[in-house]
Write a protein that holds these residues in place. Structure first.
Motif, mmCIF file in Angstrom:
data_model
loop_
_atom_site.group_PDB
_atom_site.id
_atom_site.type_symbol
_atom_site.label_atom_id
_atom_site.label_comp_id
_atom_site.label_asym_id
_atom_site.label_seq_id
_atom_site.Cartn_x
_atom_site.Cartn_y
_atom_site.Cartn_z
ATOM 1 N N LEU A 78 0.840 -1.199 0.000
ATOM 2 C CA LEU A 78 0.000 0.000 0.000
ATOM 3 C C LEU A 78 0.875 1.250 0.000
ATOM 4 O O LEU A 78 1.925 1.268 0.651
ATOM 5 C CB LEU A 78 -0.892 0.029 1.249
ATOM 6 C CG LEU A 78 -1.951 -1.064 1.377
ATOM 7 C CD1 LEU A 78 -2.591 -1.018 2.767
ATOM 8 C CD2 LEU A 78 -3.023 -0.899 0.296
ATOM 9 N N VAL A 79 0.416 2.274 -0.694
ATOM 10 C CA VAL A 79 1.153 3.544 -0.732
ATOM 11 C C VAL A 79 0.274 4.635 -0.134
ATOM 12 O O VAL A 79 -0.913 4.715 -0.447
ATOM 13 C CB VAL A 79 1.544 3.900 -2.183
ATOM 14 C CG1 VAL A 79 2.107 5.310 -2.275
ATOM 15 C CG2 VAL A 79 2.572 2.895 -2.705
ATOM 16 N N MET A 80 0.851 5.448 0.753
ATOM 17 C CA MET A 80 0.075 6.548 1.333
ATOM 18 C C MET A 80 0.015 7.711 0.342
ATOM 19 O O MET A 80 0.947 7.930 -0.427
ATOM 20 C CB MET A 80 0.690 7.000 2.668
ATOM 21 C CG MET A 80 1.998 7.745 2.537
ATOM 22 S SD MET A 80 2.766 8.157 4.147
ATOM 23 C CE MET A 80 1.642 9.374 4.802
ATOM 24 N N GLU A 81 -1.072 8.437 0.400
ATOM 25 C CA GLU A 81 -1.251 9.554 -0.532
ATOM 26 C C GLU A 81 -1.856 10.716 0.247
ATOM 27 O O GLU A 81 -3.071 10.899 0.265
ATOM 28 C CB GLU A 81 -2.203 9.115 -1.650
ATOM 29 C CG GLU A 81 -2.009 9.864 -2.921
ATOM 30 C CD GLU A 81 -2.871 9.275 -4.039
ATOM 31 O OE1 GLU A 81 -2.500 9.431 -5.180
ATOM 32 O OE2 GLU A 81 -3.929 8.660 -3.750
ATOM 33 N N PRO A 82 -0.996 11.500 0.927
ATOM 34 C CA PRO A 82 -1.540 12.547 1.795
ATOM 35 C C PRO A 82 -2.245 13.642 1.000
ATOM 36 O O PRO A 82 -1.828 13.962 -0.110
ATOM 37 C CB PRO A 82 -0.306 13.123 2.494
ATOM 38 C CG PRO A 82 0.879 12.524 1.846
ATOM 39 C CD PRO A 82 0.455 11.433 0.925
ATOM 40 N N ASP A 83 -3.311 14.203 1.608
ATOM 41 C CA ASP A 83 -4.027 15.302 0.952
ATOM 42 C C ASP A 83 -3.220 16.588 1.025
ATOM 43 O O ASP A 83 -3.417 17.487 0.230
ATOM 44 C CB ASP A 83 -5.367 15.565 1.679
ATOM 45 C CG ASP A 83 -6.340 14.447 1.414
ATOM 46 O OD1 ASP A 83 -6.176 13.787 0.382
ATOM 47 O OD2 ASP A 83 -7.249 14.233 2.252
ATOM 48 N N GLU A 84 -2.346 16.701 2.025
ATOM 49 C CA GLU A 84 -1.673 17.984 2.249
ATOM 50 C C GLU A 84 -0.277 17.963 1.633
ATOM 51 O O GLU A 84 0.594 17.228 2.090
ATOM 52 C CB GLU A 84 -1.584 18.252 3.755
ATOM 53 C CG GLU A 84 -2.947 18.238 4.414
ATOM 54 C CD GLU A 84 -2.934 18.790 5.827
ATOM 55 O OE1 GLU A 84 -2.408 19.895 6.022
ATOM 56 O OE2 GLU A 84 -3.435 18.094 6.726
ATOM 57 N N PRO A 85 -0.058 18.789 0.597
ATOM 58 C CA PRO A 85 1.241 18.752 -0.104
ATOM 59 C C PRO A 85 2.422 19.081 0.809
ATOM 60 O O PRO A 85 3.533 18.594 0.600
ATOM 61 C CB PRO A 85 1.099 19.824 -1.196
ATOM 62 C CG PRO A 85 -0.272 20.373 -1.106
ATOM 63 C CD PRO A 85 -1.007 19.759 0.031
ATOM 64 N N ASP A 86 2.186 19.868 1.872
ATOM 65 C CA ASP A 86 3.296 20.217 2.782
ATOM 66 C C ASP A 86 3.830 19.013 3.536
ATOM 67 O O ASP A 86 4.913 19.065 4.103
ATOM 68 C CB ASP A 86 2.835 21.264 3.809
ATOM 69 C CG ASP A 86 2.781 22.635 3.168
ATOM 70 O OD1 ASP A 86 3.333 22.780 2.066
ATOM 71 O OD2 ASP A 86 2.169 23.531 3.778
ATOM 72 N N ASP A 123 -6.539 5.823 9.308
ATOM 73 C CA ASP A 123 -7.960 5.522 9.049
ATOM 74 C C ASP A 123 -8.116 4.814 7.714
ATOM 75 O O ASP A 123 -8.874 3.855 7.586
ATOM 76 C CB ASP A 123 -8.788 6.817 9.035
ATOM 77 C CG ASP A 123 -8.946 7.383 10.441
ATOM 78 O OD1 ASP A 123 -8.691 6.630 11.420
ATOM 79 O OD2 ASP A 123 -9.281 8.578 10.564
ATOM 80 N N ALA A 124 -7.367 5.302 6.705
ATOM 81 C CA ALA A 124 -7.462 4.680 5.380
ATOM 82 C C ALA A 124 -6.912 3.255 5.417
ATOM 83 O O ALA A 124 -7.478 2.343 4.810
ATOM 84 C CB ALA A 124 -6.704 5.519 4.359
ATOM 85 N N LEU A 125 -5.835 3.042 6.155
ATOM 86 C CA LEU A 125 -5.230 1.698 6.216
ATOM 87 C C LEU A 125 -6.178 0.698 6.872
ATOM 88 O O LEU A 125 -6.219 -0.478 6.506
ATOM 89 C CB LEU A 125 -3.917 1.740 7.007
ATOM 90 C CG LEU A 125 -2.733 2.464 6.335
ATOM 91 C CD1 LEU A 125 -1.555 2.593 7.309
ATOM 92 C CD2 LEU A 125 -2.282 1.704 5.078
ATOM 93 N N ARG A 126 -6.961 1.196 7.834
ATOM 94 C CA ARG A 126 -7.885 0.307 8.549
ATOM 95 C C ARG A 126 -8.883 -0.368 7.600
ATOM 96 O O ARG A 126 -9.397 -1.445 7.898
ATOM 97 C CB ARG A 126 -8.646 1.107 9.611
ATOM 98 C CG ARG A 126 -8.230 0.719 11.000
ATOM 99 C CD ARG A 126 -8.936 1.511 12.082
ATOM 100 N NE ARG A 126 -7.901 2.082 12.938
ATOM 101 C CZ ARG A 126 -7.624 3.353 13.053
ATOM 102 N NH1 ARG A 126 -8.336 4.252 12.413
ATOM 103 N NH2 ARG A 126 -6.648 3.741 13.849
ATOM 104 N N ALA A 127 -9.147 0.263 6.468
ATOM 105 C CA ALA A 127 -10.111 -0.317 5.525
ATOM 106 C C ALA A 127 -9.581 -1.622 4.927
ATOM 107 O O ALA A 127 -10.346 -2.488 4.521
ATOM 108 C CB ALA A 127 -10.395 0.689 4.408
#
Ligand code: UDP
Length: 500
Positions: A78-86, A123-127
């Protein structure tokens, strides 16, 4: 917020077993794996990282995940994809601090940003992740998310940190003060070298060396026609006649003397097939030491006398040699926001060179649109190099060195810990003491370029070293042992440390 990477490949274990040089290693691993997989039962193993491509972590996960599946362990990536560019600016800052670089003052806002993105990612990983599963988190970016998951779910959690420094500095202290609490939530932590283990995980840390896949597009053998075909299709060599295979969709690009970019052979042929070639392929990162390498190569060229066509072999080698600095198209790697800036710095220095020195240096941007073509370009470049350099100021491990060693190319590294793990100086390659000293770089490169028998001897030993220590089979065995041992430890109810 997270997505799964497709890891199905055309390669299977049988393909590795079919290669004479690899079959014994695969057979040994099959026996060992048969003993260990019973601990996995219905558990899934989840690898979590911050990018599906570019850099050493992504490079290793594809073969690791797909071969673990072949051994009967259901492994996903799995790859994380944060909403916040910072967020990736902050994690790049943490990356640099772990390497001892940058301003150690981390603000409360930065902490909040890290916490916020980690919570959303958890939270996303929990899915996807189920109780009982094993989660292996890679590097500092998803570290917080994995810690939060471990706190709230019955999972086994292992953190692999691919970077580190062999000294404590205000920067490393700041990084570990920021990250240490999260790291403590894990059952185990894995590092590439003992010198990297920070106090916060002492007693729970293991060493697993990174490794390469000998049959990947990056490392597989390339017969002559294939090698020349790839270089031609990538626009790295000018064809002298009809070419069987079609051009790659995007050409490699070369920085022109006026600072613009053009297809790599638009102005002239680089000479990859005819000249002595010194190459460094890396991400555009200051710590990779591109600029000091360029200064060192220029010092070497300036030391060569001005005779237009020297006839004796060693002087001719130096006269004709070119330095190739190659890296990924800088817009293409999400978690490395500094790449553009670093490449611009290198470009500025290049544009200011005298024309005859400019001619000796080739700066290449390799397209990343297709991972396969990018890997083949790197493979071909490493294979047509007389010396592959990794002049890092600091280096987690340096797979680029491993890749070149496997291809029987002479390597020159720096004394950064990661490279010292691999290259025994004078035996498998050379190490410069100070990667920022042009005179030392020039001296060592000159010695290597003048002495072909020495290069060949170093390269032979280098390949054996990679076979013994740094192929994917050794790495998989260590992972199966570590995961089964950690799962057993949890089943037996061994106490674990609490997170901060
Ligand atoms: N790499 C690549 N294309 C490029 C530049 C680098 O595929 O244009 C690969 C390189 O071959 C190696 C990895 O990226 O496999 C870099 O790993 P390394 O451990 O050397 O350094 P990291 O990037 O992880 O700091």
């Amino acid at each position: 917020m997270t997505y799964q990477v497709e890891t199905q490949r055309q390669l299977s274990l049988g393909d590795y077993e079919g290669v004479a040089q690899l079959s014994a290693a695969v057979r040994d691993l099959r026996t060992e794996a048969g003993r260990l997989v019973r601990y996995f039962q219905n558990r899934r193993v989840w690898m979590v990282s911050s990018t599906p491509r570019g850099g050493g972590v992504a490079e290793q996960l594809l073969p690791l995940v797909s071969l673990m599946c072949e051994f009967g362990v259901d492994t996903r990536w799995l790859v994380m994809e944060p909403d916040e560019p910072d967020f990736f600016r902050l994690t790049k800052r943490l990356h640099n601090l772990i390497h001892g670089q940058g301003d150690p003052d981390l603000s409360p806002d930065e902490r909040q940003l890290y916490e916020r993105v980690s919570r959303d990612t958890a939270d996303a990983l929990r899915a996807d992740i189920a109780p009982g599963d094993v989660v292996v988190i890679h590097d500092p970016q998803p570290l917080g998310a994995g810690a939060m998951l471990r706190e709230s779910m019955d999972i086994t959690a292992i953190w692999q940190c691919h970077i580190g420094l062999d000294q404590e500095t205000p920067q490393t202290r700041a990084a570990w003060a920021f990250l240490g609490g999260y790291a403590q939530a894990y059952d185990r932590a894995v590092f590439s070298a003992p010198q990297y283990i920070p106090g916060c995980v002492a007693g729970r840390a293991m060493i697993i060396h990174p490794a390469i896949d000998p049959l990947s597009h990056k490392n597989r053998d390339l017969p002559v026609h294939k090698l020349v075909g790839i270089l031609t299709n990538a626009n790295l060599v000018r064809p002298y006649g009809p070419v069987l295979t079609p051009a790659f969709p995007e050409p490699a690009r070369r920085l022109e003397p006026d600072g613009s970019w053009a297809p790599a052979t638009a102005r002239e042929d680089i000479g990859l097939l005819f000249r002595p070639i010194v190459t460094q392929v890396s991400r555009w990162d200051r710590l990779k030491g591109f600029l000091p390498l360029m200064r060192g190569f220029i010092a070497l060229k300036q030391g060569v006398d001005g005779e237009p066509e020297p006839q004796d072999w060693p002087r001719r080698a130096l006269h004709l040699a070119r330095l190739v600095l190659a890296g990924p198209d800088p817009g293409s790697i999400a978690d490395d926001p500094e790449a553009q800036e670093v490449l611009a710095e290198i470009g500025d220095a290049y544009v200011r060179l005298e024309p005859d020195l400019q001619e000796a240096v080739v700066i290449l941007s390799l397209p990343m649109g297709s991972q396969k073509y990018n890997a083949l370009m790197v493979n071909a470049l490493q294979r047509c190099s007389d010396v592959v350099v990794q002049n890092s100021l600091s280096e987690g491990f340096g797979l680029t060195a491993t890749e070149a060693m496997w291809k029987q190319t002479a390597v020159m590294g720096s004394r950064a810990v990661g490279l010292r793990q691999q290259i025994r100086p004078g035996l498998d390659g050379c190490l410069v003491e100070n990667p920022e000293d042009p005179a030392e770089i020039a001296h060592m490169l000159g010695e290597l370029l003048r002495d072909q028998p020495k290069r060949e001897a170093l390269a032979r030993s280098a390949q054996q070293r990679v076979y013994d220590e740094f192929l994917i089979f050794t790495q998989i065995r260590h992972w199966l042992e570590l995961i089964s041992d950690t799962v057993k430890m949890r089943q037996d109810g061994a106490p674990r440390a609490h997170s901060a």
